[in-house]
Design a protein around this motif. Structure first.
Motif, PDB file in Angstrom:
ATOM      1  N   LEU A   1     -20.087  17.830  21.157  1.00 19.95           N
ATOM      2  CA  LEU A   1     -18.980  18.738  21.582  1.00 19.95           C
ATOM      3  C   LEU A   1     -18.695  18.161  23.124  1.00 19.95           C
ATOM      4  CD1 LEU A   1     -20.033  22.291  20.710  1.00 19.95           C
ATOM      5  CD2 LEU A   1     -18.497  20.725  19.536  1.00 19.95           C
ATOM      6  N   GLY A   2     -19.327  17.963  24.068  1.00 22.43           N
ATOM      7  CA  GLY A   2     -19.063  17.985  25.460  1.00 22.43           C
ATOM      8  C   GLY A   2     -18.884  16.302  25.661  1.00 22.43           C
ATOM      9  N   ARG A   3     -18.738  16.221  26.927  1.00 13.71           N
ATOM     10  CA  ARG A   3     -18.261  14.968  27.510  1.00 13.71           C
ATOM     11  C   ARG A   3     -19.700  13.797  27.042  1.00 13.71           C
ATOM     12  NH1 ARG A   3     -14.963  13.613  31.626  1.00 13.71           N
ATOM     13  NH2 ARG A   3     -15.462  11.449  30.658  1.00 13.71           N
ATOM     14  N   VAL A   4     -19.286  12.764  26.648  1.00  9.60           N
ATOM     15  CA  VAL A   4     -20.264  11.657  26.045  1.00  9.60           C
ATOM     16  C   VAL A   4     -19.872  10.395  27.025  1.00  9.60           C
ATOM     17  CG1 VAL A   4     -21.179  10.417  24.462  1.00  9.60           C
ATOM     18  CG2 VAL A   4     -20.497  12.909  23.903  1.00  9.60           C
ATOM     19  N   TYR A   5     -18.816  10.200  27.064  1.00  7.58           N
ATOM     20  CA  TYR A   5     -18.249   8.684  27.509  1.00  7.58           C
ATOM     21  C   TYR A   5     -17.047   8.814  28.930  1.00  7.58           C
ATOM     22  CZ  TYR A   5     -20.026   7.624  22.927  1.00  7.58           C
ATOM     23  OH  TYR A   5     -20.834   7.524  21.890  1.00  7.58           O
ATOM     24  N   THR A   6     -16.991   7.828  29.338  1.00  5.53           N
ATOM     25  CA  THR A   6     -15.890   7.723  30.356  1.00  5.53           C
ATOM     26  C   THR A   6     -14.631   7.480  29.879  1.00  5.53           C
ATOM     27  OG1 THR A   6     -16.330   5.434  30.711  1.00  5.53           O
ATOM     28  CG2 THR A   6     -17.210   6.426  32.284  1.00  5.53           C
TER      29      THR A   6
ATOM     30  N   ARG B   1     -16.454  36.229  10.754  1.00  6.32           N
ATOM     31  CA  ARG B   1     -15.947  36.425  12.027  1.00  6.32           C
ATOM     32  C   ARG B   1     -16.656  35.526  13.050  1.00  6.32           C
ATOM     33  NH1 ARG B   1     -14.599  41.250  11.989  1.00  6.32           N
ATOM     34  NH2 ARG B   1     -16.502  42.192  12.974  1.00  6.32           N
ATOM     35  N   ALA B   2     -17.891  35.752  12.874  1.00  4.99           N
ATOM     36  CA  ALA B   2     -18.893  35.083  13.826  1.00  4.99           C
ATOM     37  C   ALA B   2     -18.579  33.440  13.858  1.00  4.99           C
ATOM     38  CB  ALA B   2     -20.367  35.413  13.696  1.00  4.99           C
ATOM     39  N   TYR B   3     -18.793  33.090  12.384  1.00  4.48           N
ATOM     40  CA  TYR B   3     -18.559  31.524  12.158  1.00  4.48           C
ATOM     41  C   TYR B   3     -17.423  31.240  12.538  1.00  4.48           C
ATOM     42  CZ  TYR B   3     -22.573  30.340   9.303  1.00  4.48           C
ATOM     43  OH  TYR B   3     -23.883  30.251   8.811  1.00  4.48           O
ATOM     44  N   ASN B   4     -15.998  31.739  12.098  1.00  6.84           N
ATOM     45  CA  ASN B   4     -14.802  31.410  12.634  1.00  6.84           C
ATOM     46  C   ASN B   4     -14.693  31.286  13.883  1.00  6.84           C
ATOM     47  OD1 ASN B   4     -11.623  32.670  13.293  1.00  6.84           O
ATOM     48  ND2 ASN B   4     -11.794  30.895  11.861  1.00  6.84           N
ATOM     49  N   GLU B   5     -15.182  32.382  15.013  1.00  5.27           N
ATOM     50  CA  GLU B   5     -14.975  32.428  16.446  1.00  5.27           C
ATOM     51  C   GLU B   5     -15.596  31.123  16.932  1.00  5.27           C
ATOM     52  OE1 GLU B   5     -16.239  36.101  17.556  1.00  5.27           O
ATOM     53  OE2 GLU B   5     -14.383  36.950  17.055  1.00  5.27           O
ATOM     54  N   LEU B   6     -16.878  30.672  16.399  1.00  6.96           N
ATOM     55  CA  LEU B   6     -17.622  29.623  16.995  1.00  6.96           C
ATOM     56  C   LEU B   6     -17.014  28.353  16.763  1.00  6.96           C
ATOM     57  CD1 LEU B   6     -20.184  28.607  18.569  1.00  6.96           C
ATOM     58  CD2 LEU B   6     -21.336  28.514  16.143  1.00  6.96           C
TER      59      LEU B   6
ATOM     60  N   PHE C   1     -14.547  23.550  18.316  1.00  2.00           N
ATOM     61  CA  PHE C   1     -13.566  22.549  18.161  1.00  2.00           C
ATOM     62  C   PHE C   1     -12.709  22.516  19.540  1.00  2.00           C
ATOM     63  CE2 PHE C   1      -9.863  20.920  15.756  1.00  2.00           C
ATOM     64  CZ  PHE C   1     -10.456  19.775  15.571  1.00  2.00           C
ATOM     65  N   SER C   2     -12.400  23.667  20.112  1.00  2.00           N
ATOM     66  CA  SER C   2     -11.692  23.544  21.283  1.00  2.00           C
ATOM     67  C   SER C   2     -12.691  22.627  22.382  1.00  2.00           C
ATOM     68  CB  SER C   2     -11.223  25.008  21.798  1.00  2.00           C
ATOM     69  OG  SER C   2     -10.596  24.810  23.088  1.00  2.00           O
ATOM     70  N   THR C   3     -13.556  22.884  22.564  1.00  2.00           N
ATOM     71  CA  THR C   3     -14.564  22.195  23.615  1.00  2.00           C
ATOM     72  C   THR C   3     -14.493  20.560  22.943  1.00  2.00           C
ATOM     73  OG1 THR C   3     -15.827  24.086  24.026  1.00  2.00           O
ATOM     74  CG2 THR C   3     -16.964  21.767  24.443  1.00  2.00           C
ATOM     75  N   PHE C   4     -14.427  20.400  21.776  1.00  2.00           N
ATOM     76  CA  PHE C   4     -14.678  19.009  21.438  1.00  2.00           C
ATOM     77  C   PHE C   4     -13.447  18.427  21.598  1.00  2.00           C
ATOM     78  CE2 PHE C   4     -13.564  16.023  18.120  1.00  2.00           C
ATOM     79  CZ  PHE C   4     -14.706  15.276  17.880  1.00  2.00           C
TER      80      PHE C   4
END
Length: 372
Positions: free
Chosen positions: A151-156, A192-197, A202-205
């Motif tokens: 999800l988070g930063r990996v590369y420049t 709801r828990a699955y959808n919210e996660l 995906f937003s973070t990705f």
């Protein structure tokens, strides 16, 4: 981090390995090739387009096996054609093969990478009479950011990505007793828990990839999804619910504890096209070039496909595909003693279902352009 350790395919090149049980993934990559090509051509084939000295390709979720280098090979091959048509010198290719820390990078580099450069040289010679292949530099990159999830930063910065997409483990699933995924009997709080996660992950990705891609860079995502807006629809849950039946049978027979099944939930979410489109537009780093939904049926699992006859090969290969993905999670949670019995029962139930109904895998491909 303990949870992340189990999120990997079966490594090596053995009978149950992902390398030998990824026919479905190979087919999906092949079917999405035209869209990946269109993304690259749109970026580089115009008269004014500048081809960089170094082109970076990242495969997020590369796993281990022949498929790992298949998409990369197709991208490099297309770039060779574009450069030849434009009379442009070939760039160097920087390739990042990225996955979670538990991925079998050793087998990937030892068993599957050595022949890549040789095949590329043969291709250059046969197509253009060139004796020197483009320079390709490969890097294995275990993810360590965002708790180890992709999800988070990996590369420049990078240009093209073609990953599968998973979600991390949801919280608040205590009420999903007897189920291991979003099922018809799952209460609304679980759905709801699955959808919210999914929305959060995906937003973070997208935000992280938006920081890494160069202006005008393309990202191609391929993932299992669903056509229906219902998150518990049959097209999502068909395999996982069969597996849940097996586990609950073992509870009834006293072979595993009920609490073990009640506390096991698959960290996986299949979005609909509408959900993907909404999240991309809401996050704002990308515009959508293309979004398509397609199905892969059991023919990919059979050497000699006959629509009127379900072969043993199809059922065996489907079981192998799921086992290569799910076994590390099951072993981590339930222990290794039950694994063979679980998949023996799963094989029997799957064979029966295949004889009665069509089973197809819904896939979504979305091609995105970094907004400048």
């Amino acid at each position: 981090m303990e949870f992340v350790q189990q999120l990997h395919m079966i490594g090596g090149i053995g009978e149950s390995s992902y390398a030998n049980n990824s026919l479905l993934q190979r087919k999906v990559i092949s079917m999405t090739k035209p869209i990946t090509e269109a993304a690259i051509i749109a970026r580089f084939s115009t008269v004014t387009a500048t081809i960089p000295r170094t082109l970076t390709i990242a495969d997020l979720g590369c796993s281990c096996g022949p498929n790992t280098l298949f998409a990369v090979s197709e991208i490099i091959s297309l770039m060779i054609d574009i450069c030849n048509a434009k009379k442009h010198e070939l760039p160097e290719f920087q390739v990042f093969l990225n996955d979670l820390p538990g991925n079998d990078f050793n087998t990937l580099f030892r068993s599957f990478l050595p022949g890549f450069q040789e095949k590329l040289s043969e291709q250059m010679k046969s197509k253009y009479g060139a004796s020197v292949a483009p320079a390709c530099f490969f890097n294995g990159v275990p993810v360590r950011s965002m708790g180890g999830c992709l999800l988070g930063r990996v590369y420049t910065s990078f240009f093209v990505v073609q990953p599968p997409l998973a979600v991390s483990s949801p919280r608040g699933l205590e009420e999903n007793k007897g189920n291991i995924c979003m099922a018809r009997s799952s209460p609304p709080s679980v759905l709801r828990a699955y959808n919210e996660l999914f929305q959060s992950d995906f937003s973070t990705f997208l935000e992280s990839r938006g920081q890494e891609l160069v202006a005008g860079g393309r990202m191609v995502l391929t993932l299992l999804g669903r056509r229906s807006d219902d998150p518990s629809s049959e097209e999502y849950r068909q395999f996982w619910e069969l597996l849940a039946v097996d586990l609950n049978e073992l509870v009834t027979e006293g072979l595993i504890e009920k609490e073990k099944v009640d506390s096991f939930n698959v960290p996986y979410y299949s979005p609909s096209p509408k959900e993907l489109q909404w999240e991309v537009q809401k996050q704002g780093s990308f515009s959508i070039d293309c979004l398509e939904v397609f199905e892969v049926d059991r023919s990919v699992f059979e050497t000699d496909f006959d629509p009127n006859v379900v072969s043993e090969e199809a059922a065996d290969n489907m079981v192998g595909c799921l086992r290569a993905i799910a076994q590390p999670m099951l072993v981590d949670h339930f222990g290794g003693e039950i694994i063979n019995e679980v998949f023996k029962r799963f094989r029997a139930k799957l064979g029966d279902r295949l004889s009665k109904e069509k089973i197809a895998f819904v896939n979504i491909i979305i091609s995105l352009k970094k907004i400048t």
